[in-house]
Design an enzyme around this catalytic site. Structure first.
Site, PDB file in Angstrom:
ATOM      1  N   LYS A 209       0.834  -1.196   0.000  1.00  0.00           N
ATOM      2  CA  LYS A 209       0.000   0.000   0.000  1.00  0.00           C
ATOM      3  C   LYS A 209       0.871   1.249   0.000  1.00  0.00           C
ATOM      4  CE  LYS A 209      -3.397   2.211   2.947  1.00  0.00           C
ATOM      5  NZ  LYS A 209      -4.217   2.094   4.145  1.00  0.00           N
ATOM      6  N   GLU A 215      10.553  -4.949   4.139  1.00  0.00           N
ATOM      7  CA  GLU A 215      10.550  -6.358   3.728  1.00  0.00           C
ATOM      8  C   GLU A 215      10.191  -6.496   2.257  1.00  0.00           C
ATOM      9  OE1 GLU A 215       9.114  -5.097   6.378  1.00  0.00           O
ATOM     10  OE2 GLU A 215       9.254  -6.427   8.117  1.00  0.00           O
ATOM     11  N   GLY A 269      -4.670  -1.824   5.439  1.00  0.00           N
ATOM     12  CA  GLY A 269      -3.917  -2.977   4.938  1.00  0.00           C
ATOM     13  C   GLY A 269      -4.569  -4.303   5.305  1.00  0.00           C
ATOM     14  N   ARG A 270      -4.969  -4.449   6.566  1.00  0.00           N
ATOM     15  CA  ARG A 270      -5.504  -5.746   7.018  1.00  0.00           C
ATOM     16  C   ARG A 270      -6.941  -5.983   6.558  1.00  0.00           C
ATOM     17  NH1 ARG A 270      -4.046  -2.320  10.915  1.00  0.00           N
ATOM     18  NH2 ARG A 270      -5.592  -1.427  12.309  1.00  0.00           N
ATOM     19  N   GLU A 355      -3.888  -6.330  15.395  1.00  0.00           N
ATOM     20  CA  GLU A 355      -3.361  -5.032  14.934  1.00  0.00           C
ATOM     21  C   GLU A 355      -4.454  -3.964  15.079  1.00  0.00           C
ATOM     22  OE1 GLU A 355      -0.041  -4.768  11.826  1.00  0.00           O
ATOM     23  OE2 GLU A 355      -1.762  -4.028  10.706  1.00  0.00           O
ATOM     24  N   HIS A 386      -5.361 -33.052  18.869  1.00  0.00           N
ATOM     25  CA  HIS A 386      -4.196 -33.853  19.238  1.00  0.00           C
ATOM     26  C   HIS A 386      -3.020 -32.960  19.595  1.00  0.00           C
ATOM     27  CE1 HIS A 386      -6.181 -37.557  17.948  1.00  0.00           C
ATOM     28  NE2 HIS A 386      -6.759 -36.759  17.061  1.00  0.00           N
ATOM     29  N   LYS A 513      10.022  -0.876  13.792  1.00  0.00           N
ATOM     30  CA  LYS A 513      10.524  -0.603  12.433  1.00  0.00           C
ATOM     31  C   LYS A 513      11.628   0.446  12.471  1.00  0.00           C
ATOM     32  CE  LYS A 513       6.197  -1.146   9.819  1.00  0.00           C
ATOM     33  NZ  LYS A 513       5.257  -0.440   8.970  1.00  0.00           N
TER      34      LYS A 513
END
Ligand code: F6P
Length: 523
Positions: A209, A215, A269-270, A355, A386, A513
């Site tokens: 965005k 990254e 973003g999310r 977030e 399990h 960051k």
């Protein structure tokens, strides 16, 4: 218009809920069921292909009434209306919150800064559709005139988790394209992906965005270098496209104008998988399926917008979550999809929920003295049974659980599906009912182990009274997946409104960051 700022703990309903909590906190779910033979029907909400059973929660009708009163006292409806009409409710970033506009099936204009956003949304949808059709049909060719076989989505956070989760969830509907996701700055991640790829037949979708994320930019330039080892600069336009709001930096990176898929700052973003960020979803399953995903989400939007709160699925999900978080003091909640396709759903929800609602100041900037967003975790059933279910059944922590299951399997293997669903129902029943001393005693007697009763009994007792919600869906289709994701999105919204926090910023990720940049530059 701004959101109202109301401290939920100062409301009349909160006080009533506090009193009500002391009255029912120790009542066993078995008693609730014994007292009301209609309980399951009373607490089930049906909507399209969904049937959501809230009856195995530690609630009564009074709990729901008081929680709805709380929602009314904080004026949830006003917040919903403001959100859907494009008011800048993300006040700390001065942005509207309009992921619902991306999937609306309606034609009514939605204004941001006086401009109707629908024509632009339609235009990007056509761009996604045209591009998808060209790549899927093979008419889009690589620099050596070969068809595309592989897609690599380069992004992180919301530019990765949503598309990755959906592509995996809709694997059954996938076409011939292989879709890969590179997110981590760990160079081994990108290396593991590119070692499988042929540059002549791979298309890279850089999704960011902001187009400033370390990254994504690092991975994108590593891939670009690798690509240019065999191809020349002219080939870039056939193999690199980008999704971003930052057209300037995308162009500087070397992406052609016609290969840029725009998005808007009013999409968080999310919450962005519905936008051009979902390009790799469309490429993986075709535009029609992507469109169905949007349609399903828009149906949930309509349900959420207009349904009275006591029958409103995201509102009830949210309010019950608040009941456990703020009254029972639960720190975590678990999501258990009984479908291997939804393997990545809990991880996706972790970003969406934590977030958004991991905040500790209210909308006036005051430090909070009550709890907000909880920890979300989970995994697929039956694998989870399990792994960690022991703790939920017999541990000391109260962990409310969402069980998500489907009436039909996709490949129609009835034996497997019946066994899967038997486990699904068995878990919610075992968690609710538990197993009493008397039942354990009888069991051991029946097994001829009467001499071990005294020794084993305490270990084999299950207290039960562990809350669950059962989300039963007819079938895993793109449309139903869209509806399901949107339910959780709106649950997040409702909780943020009640807790009087801002759910749509994420300043908490910035400090790390900044420090990483500093440490890197000092190396
Ligand atoms: O982790 C913080 C964050 O800003 C997320 O909210 C976002 O989804 C992610 O980084 C990626 O951001 P971008 O799409 O701008 O690269």
């Amino acid at each position: 218009m701004a959101l109202k700022s109301i401290n939920p703990t100062q409301t009349k309903s909160w006080k009533k809920l506090t009193k009500h909590f002391t009255e029912i906190k120790d009542v066993h779910l078995k008693k609730f069921f014994n007292d009301n033979s209609q309980r399951k029907q009373d607490f089930t909400i049906n909507f399209n292909d969904f049937s959501i059973d809230f009856s195995k929660n530690r609630i009564t009708q009074e709990t729901i009434d008081l929680l709805v009163e709380l929602a009314n006292e904080v004026d949830l409806q006003d917040a919903i209306d403001k959100c859907f009409s494009g008011d800048k409710i993300n006040e700390t970033e001065e942005r509207a919150v309009l992921h619902s506009a991306l999937r609306t099936q309606k034609k009514d204009p939605i204004f941001v800064d006086g401009i109707d956003v629908l024509p632009e949304i339609k235009q990007t949808l056509s761009q996604i559709e045209n591009f998808t059709n060209k790549v899927v049909s093979g008419s889009w060719k690589g620099y050596t005139n070969k068809k595309i076989t592989d897609i690599v989505n380069i992004g992180i956070g919301g530019s990765d988790l949503g598309p990755d989760m959906v592509v995996d969830a809709l694997k059954y509907y996938k076409n011939h394209l292989n879709v890969h996701f590179v997110s981590n700055i760990d160079g081994d991640h990108v290396q593991e992906i590119i070692k499988k790829l042929d540059p002549e037949t791979t298309l890279f979708v850089i999704v960011s965005k902001t187009f400033t994320t370390q990254e994504t930019l690092t991975n994108a330039s590593t891939i670009r270098k690798w690509f240019l080892e065999t191809a020349d600069e002219n080939a870039i336009k056939k193999h690199f496209v980008a999704v971003s709001t930052n057209l300037k930096d995308v162009t500087t990176f070397g992406i052609e104008k016609e290969n840029i898929f725009t998005m808007w700052n009013w999409v968080g973003g999310r919450f962005s998988l519905w936008s051009t960020v979902g390009l790799s979803i469309s490429l993986a399953v075709g535009f029609e399926n992507f469109n169905q995903l949007l349609k399903g989400a828009s149906e949930t939007d309509e349900h959420f917008r207009i349904t009275p709160f006591d029958k409103n699925i995201p509102v009830i999900m949210a309010l019950i979550g608040i009941w456990y978080n703020n009254f029972f003091g639960c720190e975590t909640e678990v999501v258990l999809p009984y479908s291997q396709y939804l393997n990545k759903f809990p991880t996706y929800l972790q970003q969406a929920i934590m977030e958004s609602n991991g905040k500790s100041v209210d909308r006036n900037g005051n430090k909070l003295d009550y709890q907000t967003g909880g920890v979300i975790w989970g995994s697929t059933g039956t694998n989870a049974q399990h792994a960690f279910m022991q703790l939920i059944h017999q541990g000391t922590k109260l962990i409310p659980a969402d069980f998500i299951g489907f009436e039909e399997s996709l490949y129609g293997n009835i034996e497997h599906h019946e066994k899967l669903m038997a486990n699904f129902y068995a878990q919610t029943q075992a968690l609710a009912d538990g197993k009493t001393k008397e039942e354990v005693h009888l069991d051991l007697k029946f097994q001829g182990k009467i001499e071990s009763v005294e020794k084993l009994l305490p270990f084999k007792v299950f207290d039960g009274n562990k809350p669950t919600s059962t989300i039963l869906i007819k079938k895993l289709t793109p449309r139903n997946l869209g509806s399901l994701i949107a339910m959780y999105e709106h649950k997040i919204f409702v909780q943020g409104i009640v807790w009087n926090i801002y759910s749509f910023d994420q300043f908490g990720v910035e400090l790390g960051k900044e420090l990483a940049q500093k440490i890197y530059s000092q190396r």
